[in-house]
Design an enzyme around this catalytic site. Structure first.
Site, PDB file in Angstrom:
ATOM      1  N   GLU A  89      13.975  28.232 -14.044  1.00 29.60           N
ATOM      2  CA  GLU A  89      13.587  28.043 -15.391  1.00 29.60           C
ATOM      3  C   GLU A  89      14.855  27.010 -16.131  1.00 29.60           C
ATOM      4  OE1 GLU A  89      12.227  31.656 -17.244  1.00 29.60           O
ATOM      5  OE2 GLU A  89      10.324  31.345 -16.570  1.00 29.60           O
ATOM      6  N   GLU A  97      16.896  41.947   3.567  1.00 24.97           N
ATOM      7  CA  GLU A  97      17.976  42.375   3.071  1.00 24.97           C
ATOM      8  C   GLU A  97      19.026  43.300   3.881  1.00 24.97           C
ATOM      9  OE1 GLU A  97      17.467  46.666   0.762  1.00 24.97           O
ATOM     10  OE2 GLU A  97      15.849  45.287  -0.096  1.00 24.97           O
TER      11      GLU A  97
END
Length: 281
Positions: free
Chosen positions: A84, A115
């Site tokens: 954004e 992860e």
């Protein structure tokens, strides 16, 4: 082996322990009550957040880049915040980057085991040419994700600035980072589901980090997004309103100023100020 059983985010919430027996309205009320605690947890971290903003703003001003590294919900939130920045603040896509452990496919489909790879985050930073002039922000609600912790440790070994955002103090991530931001949100609404309160806290913190850094680097005029790119009808109308509000011209003149200045809000304002003998802010 990490002792996840001791993490606050893995404990049971007394408020929601009987959520499966509640009416729908009772359920959403306890959702809301739990969410109210998130802002208070973030509030306690404001000094650390402000410190991180100053460091990020300084590195960006010197040509450095900001990298978010995370897995699962944390990684997705980092990718969201990074994506954004170009349309909102007119930055290059290279300036703020979100690294999703597990790759692009993990943004859309869970790749939970990724992860645990202690080399994953480090490899991603190396592949992107991470340098001492950059900033690495590690995101892990548990504070334990090896892929994220190792990325922060690698960045720190280069002399880069490092920030760790988690929900559990005393865990490896806040210990590894130069600046630890640890909103202690406590037990989750659904036991262990850190996409909820922890995810909300991380989103709030990321909003502050990127917005604060952009403000300090002049990407905002008053509270207007003067570097916003008017790429659709809604944004073009917003751009025209910004030009009109700052300059005091009517809507038609604001629209023409935008067109005449390549759809740049900032350049449209500067052109009007120059034409009217007003010193540019």
């Amino acid at each position: 082996m990490a002792n996840y059983d001791q993490l606050a985010t893995e404990r049971q919430s007394a408020l929601t322990k009987d959520i499966d027996r509640m009416s729908t309205e009772e359920m959403v009320r306890v959702f809301n009550e739990e969410d109210k605690t998130v802002a208070l947890a973030v509030e306690k971290e404001l000094p650390a957040i402000a410190k991180a903003i100053d460091v990020i703003a300084d590195r960006l001003a010197k040509g450095g880049r900001l990298f978010y590294v995370g897995a699962g919900t944390s990684g997705r939130l980092g990718v969201l915040d990074a994506s954004e920045c170009p349309p909102t603040y007119g930055t290059s896509p290279e300036t703020v980057q979100g690294i999703m452990i597990g790759g692009e496919r993990a943004v859309f489909r869970a790749v939970e085991g990724a992860e645990d790879d202690p080399e994953a985050g480090k490899k991603e930073l190396i592949a992107r040419g991470f340098t001492a002039g950059d900033v690495c922000v590690g995101l892990s609600a548990s504070g334990h994700a090896p892929s994220v912790v190792s990325a922060v440790e690698y960045a720190k070994s280069l002399g880069a600035a490092t920030v760790g955002i988690s929900s559990n103090p005393g865990t490896p991530l806040p210990s590894a980072a130069d600046i630890a931001i640890t909103p202690a949100v406590g037990p989750e609404v659904i036991n262990g589901s850190t996409r909820m309160k922890s995810g909300t806290a991380q989103k709030m913190v990321l909003n502050m980090l990127s917005t604060g850094a952009m403000v300090k680097n002049g990407r905002v005029y008053h509270n207007y997004m003067v570097y916003m790119k008017p790429t659709n009808i809604k944004l073009r109308r917003r751009a025209e309103r910004i030009v009109a509000a700052v300059t005091g011209v009517d809507d038609e003149t604001a629209a023409k100023l935008l067109v005449d200045n390549g759809d740049s809000i900032r350049e449209a304002i500067v052109a009007w100020e120059t034409a009217n003998g007003i010193e540019n802010a």
